[in-house]
Every structure is written in C-alpha cells, then in structure tokens.
Design an enzyme around this catalytic site. Structure first.
Site, PDB file in Angstrom:
ATOM      1  N   TYR A 175      31.322 -29.647  25.440  1.00  0.00           N
ATOM      2  CA  TYR A 175      30.387 -30.170  24.245  1.00  0.00           C
ATOM      3  C   TYR A 175      31.087 -30.925  23.505  1.00  0.00           C
ATOM      4  CZ  TYR A 175      27.145 -26.385  25.158  1.00  0.00           C
ATOM      5  OH  TYR A 175      26.370 -25.292  25.677  1.00  0.00           O
ATOM      6  N   ASP A 189      20.290 -24.768  21.680  1.00  0.00           N
ATOM      7  CA  ASP A 189      19.434 -24.316  20.584  1.00  0.00           C
ATOM      8  C   ASP A 189      18.411 -25.580  20.096  1.00  0.00           C
ATOM      9  OD1 ASP A 189      20.623 -21.889  20.527  1.00  0.00           O
ATOM     10  OD2 ASP A 189      22.242 -22.454  19.144  1.00  0.00           O
TER      11      ASP A 189
END
Length: 331
Positions: free
Chosen positions: A160, A101
C-alpha cells in the site's frame, strides 16, 4: 471438449454506443458456431477461471465489496461482465483480493471470475470490458489461471501507498489522492516511529474490528514501512503479508501525530504492545481513506501460470493509424 467463445465487438468498442453491444457465440464440438441463446441446453464441460488486474479512482465508490447503493467497484465490474458474457453474478463468482474501503484507490487490485467457456479473442474481450466500465475503473490486464487460483486466499502479501501533502496551501491536483497536512512534519521522528511497526506483531490496537470479527487473529507481519520525503510530498510505502481492517490508515494516523511532535516515537511501541484500540483512538485519528492506494498484490509464480492451451493474457491493444500522403496545393 472445451467450448470456446468468439467475441464480435460492436461499434461501442470504437466509442459509438449502439443497442447491439456484443455478440457471443460458442464453438460446438462439430466446429459450427451458434449463439449462446440458441444453445441453452448444450452441455458445458469446463469452467475457465480468469484473473483481472484493475486500477480505479475510488473517490465516488463505496469501496470494493458488492452492494447496490451506493455503488461499489465490484458492482460496476460485475455489470460489465454480465453484459458481455450473458452470465449472472452467481455464475461469474467475482472475488477481489482486497476489500478496499470507501474512497480508497487502487493501481493493482486483483480479482477473479469464471466462465463455462474459453474466450477465443482475449484482447477484444479485454477492450470490451473497458468499453463498458466507467472511465475511473480500468482493467489493466486479464489472464487465464488454473482452477486452484484464488485472488484472496492465494495472496502472499500486499503493498500500500499512503500519500501526504504537507504545505499551508493544498495542491488542487492532489486533492483527491493525498491527505493535506498544514503542520510541519519531522521526517526523522516518523521514520523512528515506523521502525516499531516493522516485523511480526499483534496489531489489535490498530484494527477497527472486534475479536469476534477477527477469527484469524490479529497477528500480521510488516516487511517494511518506508517514508520518503519529496518536497511537500510524503510517501508512506507499507508492505506486509496481510492487513487488518483499517490497519494501514491507523498506523499512518499515529505516525503523523509523531511527525507533528505531539507524541514521542516511543509512544508507537507503547500503543502497539498495549493491544488496546481505545488507547490508539485517544491519541491519534484514523488517516482519511482518500490518501490510501493499493499498489500491488503478491502471489507465488506458480499461481500465475496459465493452464496449458489457454489464452495467455491481454494488457490492451495500441491503436494504429495508416500513414497519410502529404498533398501539396497547386500554385
């Protein structure tokens, strides 16, 4: 016969901008060299596929996915590749493993592109790409891969990191890479809450996407969700076989609410089993994007093997300098 490309770097690679940036030439079947512009009709027999490992500071980019304005990481990469190879984006077919994003960072984003020729000097080609890319995007590694490789669909999992800085005063050196939390955090409550998310579950409550958008369903498997406290720094490390849109940030947002002792750890299990996105949104905000970092994309070993006879890989070139002779002044 496979055509190969010789790349002749200009002064740009050495840090000097010139109008003549790169000279690409293709080796013909008779062994002679001619520029790609001189041989537009020459038949190309082979499509070569390449794997890139990229690191980038996502602060000023609108994510990975291609769009013209505002600029994205994929757009900047395609511009660099187009300039070097003289191919169009339709010919290069750049694909990324993760559609990060806006504002999300990456240490190991994996992407692929293809060329109708072999690259003869992979290390120089690598240096040339980084010579054009902006300083906040870097290709860490480039390697040849088999035609069957696919950066997104062959990925077996991702790791992540989400970084939090917990202190009344923010560390200015972490401002762009960690979420500032002014409240105290209960590490034990957060770890208990994280335990409810490990395993295979329906993560509908944590996905910012409608059922119509998620054709593959909402079931994902979280292998581990570790939280490490290092002074004022908290590191969330999440590994899974795949993630829904904003899933990681939604999970971190809820765990932080538990850490602030606004909800009990058991609330995570309740919200997870409800499969209701509105229930999560009512109790916890989505964690901001700038604290999220894509650290690693995992593949089977056989997917990373270079085709026979192809250039292996490039991880960059160390610069060397010749030794100087010490000159003593005459007294």
């Amino acid at each position: 016969m496979m055509a190969s490309v010789r790349l002749f770097p200009s002064a740009y690679v050495l840090g000097v901008t010139t109008s003549r940036n790169y000279f690409l030439s293709a080796r013909c079947c008779n062994g002679s060299l001619e520029t790609l512009e001189e041989a537009p009709g020459r038949e190309q027999c082979t499509i070569c596929k390449w794997r890139l490992h990229l690191a980038y500071d996502g602060t000023k980019y609108a994510g990975w996915q291609l769009q013209q304005k505002p600029e994205t990481v994929q757009l900047m990469l395609e511009r660099a590749l187009e300039r070097i190879t003289k191919l169009s984006r339709e010919e290069l077919l750049v694909i990324g493993a993760s559609r990060t994003d806006s504002g999300v960072h990456a240490w190991d984003q994996v992407a692929q592109f293809q060329t109708p020729f072999e690259v003869e000097d992979l290390r120089t080609f690598h240096a040339s790409i980084n010579g054009i890319l902006p300083n906040d995007i870097r290709v860490r590694e480039i390697a040849a891969v088999s035609p069957e490789f696919h950066a997104r669909y062959r990925a077996k999992g991702k790791i992540y990191h989400y970084k939090v800085y917990c202190n009344p005063v923010m560390d200015p050196f972490q401002l762009r890479y960690a979420l500032h939390v002014r409240e105290t955090l209960n590490i034990y409550a957060m770890k208990e809450a994280a335990g409810f998310l490990v395993g295979e579950h329906d993560f509908s409550a944590f996905a910012n996407a409608s059922k119509q958008q998620m054709k593959g369903g909402f079931v994902r498997k979280i292998y581990r969700l570790d939280i490490t406290e290092m002074g004022a720094n908290y590191l969330f490390e999440i590994e899974g076989n795949g993630f829904l849109y904003k899933q990681v940030r939604n999970m971190v947002g809820l765990i932080l609410v538990v850490g602030k002792e606004l909800l009990p750890p058991s609330a995570v299990e309740t919200i997870l089993s409800s499969r209701c996105r509105k229930l999560l949104a009512y109790h916890a905000p989505t964690a901001p994007s700038h604290g999220l970092h894509l650290m690693h994309v995992m593949y089977n070993e056989e997917d990373l093997i270079a085709p026979s006879g192809a250039s292996r890989y490039s991880r960059g070139i160390f610069q060397t300098q010749s030794k100087c002779k010490l000159l003593l002044p005459h007294i």
